[in-house]
Design a protein around this motif. Structure first.
Motif, PDB file in Angstrom:
ATOM      1  N   ASN A   1      -6.342  -5.278   8.165  1.00  0.00           N
ATOM      2  CA  ASN A   1      -5.434  -5.106   9.299  1.00  0.00           C
ATOM      3  C   ASN A   1      -4.387  -4.049   8.954  1.00  0.00           C
ATOM      4  O   ASN A   1      -3.772  -4.116   7.885  1.00  0.00           O
ATOM      5  N   LEU A   2      -4.178  -3.114   9.831  1.00  0.00           N
ATOM      6  CA  LEU A   2      -3.167  -2.088   9.620  1.00  0.00           C
ATOM      7  C   LEU A   2      -1.849  -2.520  10.249  1.00  0.00           C
ATOM      8  O   LEU A   2      -1.823  -3.384  11.129  1.00  0.00           O
ATOM      9  N   PRO A   3      -0.733  -1.943   9.800  1.00  0.00           N
ATOM     10  CA  PRO A   3       0.559  -2.270  10.417  1.00  0.00           C
ATOM     11  C   PRO A   3       0.508  -2.122  11.928  1.00  0.00           C
ATOM     12  O   PRO A   3      -0.033  -1.143  12.455  1.00  0.00           O
ATOM     13  N   GLY A   4       1.057  -3.097  12.609  1.00  0.00           N
ATOM     14  CA  GLY A   4       1.003  -3.113  14.058  1.00  0.00           C
ATOM     15  C   GLY A   4      -0.122  -3.960  14.587  1.00  0.00           C
ATOM     16  O   GLY A   4      -0.150  -4.324  15.755  1.00  0.00           O
ATOM     17  N   GLY A   5      -1.097  -4.288  13.694  1.00  0.00           N
ATOM     18  CA  GLY A   5      -2.203  -5.144  14.098  1.00  0.00           C
ATOM     19  C   GLY A   5      -3.165  -4.487  15.070  1.00  0.00           C
ATOM     20  O   GLY A   5      -4.005  -5.145  15.664  1.00  0.00           O
ATOM     21  N   VAL A   6      -3.079  -3.177  15.244  1.00  0.00           N
ATOM     22  CA  VAL A   6      -3.922  -2.487  16.217  1.00  0.00           C
ATOM     23  C   VAL A   6      -5.296  -2.218  15.595  1.00  0.00           C
ATOM     24  O   VAL A   6      -5.397  -1.709  14.480  1.00  0.00           O
ATOM     25  N   GLN A   7      -6.350  -2.596  16.302  1.00  0.00           N
ATOM     26  CA  GLN A   7      -7.700  -2.319  15.848  1.00  0.00           C
ATOM     27  C   GLN A   7      -8.068  -0.899  16.278  1.00  0.00           C
ATOM     28  O   GLN A   7      -8.300  -0.622  17.448  1.00  0.00           O
ATOM     29  N   ARG A   8      -8.061   0.006  15.311  1.00  0.00           N
ATOM     30  CA  ARG A   8      -8.373   1.406  15.604  1.00  0.00           C
ATOM     31  C   ARG A   8      -9.071   2.010  14.393  1.00  0.00           C
ATOM     32  O   ARG A   8      -9.151   1.409  13.328  1.00  0.00           O
ATOM     33  N   ARG A   9      -9.576   3.200  14.573  1.00  0.00           N
ATOM     34  CA  ARG A   9     -10.193   3.910  13.456  1.00  0.00           C
ATOM     35  C   ARG A   9      -9.129   4.278  12.435  1.00  0.00           C
ATOM     36  O   ARG A   9      -8.012   4.663  12.776  1.00  0.00           O
ATOM     37  N   LYS A  10      -9.492   4.140  11.145  1.00  0.00           N
ATOM     38  CA  LYS A  10      -8.554   4.497  10.094  1.00  0.00           C
ATOM     39  C   LYS A  10      -8.503   6.015   9.946  1.00  0.00           C
ATOM     40  O   LYS A  10      -9.535   6.682   9.879  1.00  0.00           O
ATOM     41  N   LEU A  11      -7.299   6.535   9.883  1.00  0.00           N
ATOM     42  CA  LEU A  11      -7.085   7.982   9.820  1.00  0.00           C
ATOM     43  C   LEU A  11      -6.844   8.420   8.381  1.00  0.00           C
ATOM     44  O   LEU A  11      -6.680   7.606   7.469  1.00  0.00           O
TER      45      LEU A  11
ATOM     46  N   LEU B   1      -3.956   7.896   2.760  1.00  0.00           N
ATOM     47  CA  LEU B   1      -2.894   8.351   1.864  1.00  0.00           C
ATOM     48  C   LEU B   1      -1.888   7.238   1.580  1.00  0.00           C
ATOM     49  O   LEU B   1      -1.156   7.299   0.590  1.00  0.00           O
ATOM     50  N   GLN B   2      -1.854   6.219   2.439  1.00  0.00           N
ATOM     51  CA  GLN B   2      -0.896   5.130   2.276  1.00  0.00           C
ATOM     52  C   GLN B   2      -1.541   3.853   1.739  1.00  0.00           C
ATOM     53  O   GLN B   2      -0.969   2.768   1.838  1.00  0.00           O
ATOM     54  N   MET B   3      -2.718   3.959   1.155  1.00  0.00           N
ATOM     55  CA  MET B   3      -3.455   2.763   0.731  1.00  0.00           C
ATOM     56  C   MET B   3      -2.669   1.915  -0.273  1.00  0.00           C
ATOM     57  O   MET B   3      -2.717   0.690  -0.233  1.00  0.00           O
ATOM     58  N   ARG B   4      -1.925   2.560  -1.163  1.00  0.00           N
ATOM     59  CA  ARG B   4      -1.155   1.795  -2.142  1.00  0.00           C
ATOM     60  C   ARG B   4       0.011   1.065  -1.488  1.00  0.00           C
ATOM     61  O   ARG B   4       0.600   0.172  -2.110  1.00  0.00           O
ATOM     62  N   GLY B   5       0.337   1.422  -0.264  1.00  0.00           N
ATOM     63  CA  GLY B   5       1.352   0.676   0.458  1.00  0.00           C
ATOM     64  C   GLY B   5       0.819  -0.643   1.005  1.00  0.00           C
ATOM     65  O   GLY B   5       1.591  -1.545   1.336  1.00  0.00           O
ATOM     66  N   PHE B   6      -0.521  -0.748   1.082  1.00  0.00           N
ATOM     67  CA  PHE B   6      -1.160  -1.990   1.510  1.00  0.00           C
ATOM     68  C   PHE B   6      -1.464  -2.867   0.294  1.00  0.00           C
ATOM     69  O   PHE B   6      -0.982  -3.985   0.180  1.00  0.00           O
ATOM     70  N   PHE B   7      -2.302  -2.352  -0.600  1.00  0.00           N
ATOM     71  CA  PHE B   7      -2.649  -3.062  -1.832  1.00  0.00           C
ATOM     72  C   PHE B   7      -2.654  -2.075  -2.987  1.00  0.00           C
ATOM     73  O   PHE B   7      -3.117  -0.941  -2.841  1.00  0.00           O
ATOM     74  N   GLU B   8      -2.162  -2.527  -4.137  1.00  0.00           N
ATOM     75  CA  GLU B   8      -2.223  -1.718  -5.343  1.00  0.00           C
ATOM     76  C   GLU B   8      -2.697  -2.572  -6.509  1.00  0.00           C
ATOM     77  O   GLU B   8      -2.837  -3.801  -6.373  1.00  0.00           O
ATOM     78  N   GLU B   9      -2.960  -1.954  -7.645  1.00  0.00           N
ATOM     79  CA  GLU B   9      -3.487  -2.670  -8.800  1.00  0.00           C
ATOM     80  C   GLU B   9      -2.600  -3.866  -9.160  1.00  0.00           C
ATOM     81  O   GLU B   9      -1.381  -3.749  -9.237  1.00  0.00           O
ATOM     82  N   GLY B  10      -3.251  -5.007  -9.370  1.00  0.00           N
ATOM     83  CA  GLY B  10      -2.529  -6.217  -9.747  1.00  0.00           C
ATOM     84  C   GLY B  10      -2.202  -7.134  -8.586  1.00  0.00           C
ATOM     85  O   GLY B  10      -1.870  -8.311  -8.810  1.00  0.00           O
TER      86      GLY B  10
END
Length: 288
Positions: free
Chosen positions: A105-115, A120-129
């Motif tokens: 799920n992306l911020p906002g909960g909107v189901q859309r294609r990932k851009l 570039l912001q993947m570590r803002g969602f999940f990072e190592e550990g």
């Protein structure tokens, strides 16, 4: 083991332990499965584990074995690597699982294609550990499992403690999200990873208004009061005792055991005493 004993073994509820070389049955009406071999017309265990019976098929599931995933399983895992458009996740299986960027799920909960900006912001969602709870979605050609966290009940884990048990001790339940009356939540991952945490209110599953991106992907734990910390410690100690005595975990058993410890202990440290743990196991056996 007698044939009558085998007749009482159910495929999903049996936890009869056996050792390598132990004869399971001499009846020719049974067939040998994994973890067994035939010697002098007897079915014999080849590994230490639990006896399981499906109709006339006898098998032994090894105690020390990696988690074998199935589609739909709920698992708790730890991020081990961030790769382009995917995360690698340690889920106690034979190889790391994969969580695709398109499966969160992306911020906002909107189901859309990932851009590209999302990548570039993947570590803002999940990072190592980071720890997370997810569902097994499918399998890749090499056997690695693909996970998803599209449900609002899935995602990053905070405010708690991880406990590891053999996967064989986690039974398949109607729900693997358990709330105890002591303000503690449990997530029983079928892969043997159990998350014990502070209770959180149910997230609104209807619509997207319940999705709080800052809370879902935050790395900062909430303030946890001392009674809740003590309750988390008590529950984790109970799980350690049950694991040491190879007792399967269920929601009913955990609730009954917790209530028994409240009645009989003077302090949380009592759970660390061997005599107290043995008394608790004796109580479980007597009510079994």
């Amino acid at each position: 083991m007698d044939v009558d004993d085998l007749e009482n073994i159910q495929s999903s509820h049996s936890y009869n332990l056996t050792c390598p070389g132990e004869s399971l049955t001499s009846s020719q009406s049974f067939m040998r499965g994994h973890g067994t071999y035939v010697d002098n017309e007897e079915v014999v265990a080849s590994v230490a584990g639990t006896i399981q019976r499906v109709n006339k098929l006898i098998s032994v599931k090894a105690i020390r074995s990696r988690y074998s995933p199935e589609v739909g399983d709920l698992v708790v895992g730890r991020i081990t690597e961030v790769q382009p458009r995917r995360w690698k996740v340690d889920a106690n299986s034979r190889q790391d699982a994969v969580l695709m960027l398109s499966s969160v799920n992306l911020p906002g909960g909107v189901q859309r294609r990932k851009l590209e900006s999302d990548e570039l912001q993947m570590r803002g969602f999940f990072e190592e550990g980071d720890l997370l709870v997810a569902e097994v979605q499918a399998f890749f050609a090499d056997g690695a499992m693909s996970l998803h966290t599209r449900s609002l009940r899935y995602g990053k884990l905070r405010n708690g403690q991880l406990v590891v048990v053999p996967p064989i001790l986690v039974r398949r339940l109607k729900s693997h999200f358990i709330s105890l009356p002591c303000n503690v939540d449990l997530i029983l991952g079928l892969n043997g990873y159990i998350w014990v945490s502070k209770h959180v209110k149910e997230i609104d599953q209807e619509g997207e208004q319940g999705f709080d991106a800052e809370a879902v992907y935050s790395n900062i734990n909430d303030e946890i009061d001392i009674p809740t910390r003590s309750a988390i410690s008590r529950v984790t100690s109970i799980i350690h005792i049950l694991r040491a005595h190879f007792i399967p975990l269920t929601d009913t058993l955990l609730l009954e055991t917790y209530e028994w410890t409240i009645e009989h202990e003077n302090h949380t440290t009592d759970l660390l005493q061997q005599d107290f743990g043995e008394a608790m196991v004796a109580y479980i056996s007597s009510t079994g």
